[in-house]
Design a protein around this motif. Sequence first.
Motif, short mmCIF file in Angstrom:
data_model
loop_
_atom_site.label_atom_id
_atom_site.label_comp_id
_atom_site.label_asym_id
_atom_site.label_seq_id
_atom_site.Cartn_x
_atom_site.Cartn_y
_atom_site.Cartn_z
N SER A 125 0.84 -1.19 0.00
CA SER A 125 0.00 0.00 0.00
C SER A 125 0.87 1.25 0.00
O SER A 125 1.94 1.25 0.63
CB SER A 125 -0.92 0.01 1.23
N CYS A 126 0.42 2.28 -0.70
CA CYS A 126 1.17 3.53 -0.81
C CYS A 126 0.21 4.71 -0.70
O CYS A 126 -0.98 4.59 -1.03
CB CYS A 126 1.89 3.63 -2.16
N ASP B 59 -1.44 -15.58 5.36
CA ASP B 59 -0.77 -15.13 4.13
C ASP B 59 -0.18 -13.73 4.27
O ASP B 59 0.61 -13.31 3.43
CB ASP B 59 -1.73 -15.15 2.95
N ASP B 60 -0.57 -13.02 5.30
CA ASP B 60 -0.01 -11.68 5.54
C ASP B 60 1.31 -11.74 6.30
O ASP B 60 1.95 -10.70 6.50
CB ASP B 60 -1.00 -10.82 6.33
N TYR C 193 -3.42 0.11 -3.25
CA TYR C 193 -3.52 -1.11 -2.44
C TYR C 193 -3.35 -2.32 -3.35
O TYR C 193 -3.94 -2.38 -4.43
CB TYR C 193 -4.88 -1.22 -1.74
N ALA C 194 -2.57 -3.27 -2.88
CA ALA C 194 -2.52 -4.55 -3.58
C ALA C 194 -3.87 -5.23 -3.47
O ALA C 194 -4.60 -5.05 -2.48
CB ALA C 194 -1.44 -5.43 -2.95
N ASP C 195 -4.24 -5.99 -4.48
CA ASP C 195 -5.55 -6.64 -4.48
C ASP C 195 -5.74 -7.51 -3.24
O ASP C 195 -6.85 -7.60 -2.71
CB ASP C 195 -5.70 -7.51 -5.73
N SER C 196 -4.67 -8.10 -2.77
CA SER C 196 -4.78 -9.04 -1.65
C SER C 196 -5.11 -8.36 -0.32
O SER C 196 -5.51 -9.03 0.64
CB SER C 196 -3.46 -9.82 -1.50
N VAL C 197 -4.97 -7.04 -0.25
CA VAL C 197 -5.23 -6.35 1.02
C VAL C 197 -6.39 -5.36 0.93
O VAL C 197 -6.76 -4.76 1.95
CB VAL C 197 -3.96 -5.62 1.53
#
Length: 120
Positions: A49-50, A89-90, A60-64
């Motif tokens: 995330s940025c 997975d985190d 955000y990355a799709d996974s988060v």
Amino acid sequence: EVQLVESGGGSVQAGGSLRLSCAVSGFPFEEYAIGWFRQAPGKEREAVSCVTSYTGDTYYADSVKGRFAITSDRAKHTVTLEMKNLNPDDTAVYYCATPCGPLLSAVGFWGQGTQITVSS
């Protein structure tokens, strides 16, 4: 001298929450995206995330998506990542970095990294 000093992290059970903070100095805080990458054992480092303080733009990355929220404090020059509903997975070492974005090659400065472990 550019410094990215991370705090937070630790261990939590699945479904729990954690917070990461990054204090930035020696860098134009508002002009560049600042955020978080992570690297799990045996995997490549990836952008999580940025945020760009000047524009308010976030990544955000799709996974988060829907679980993590990034904010910036322009007065304190800090970036905070609130992480909810964590899952195994985190689990990874999380790095504060800038400039932040999907491309790893664009990053110029890294924090020291902080471990997050999520147990099932």
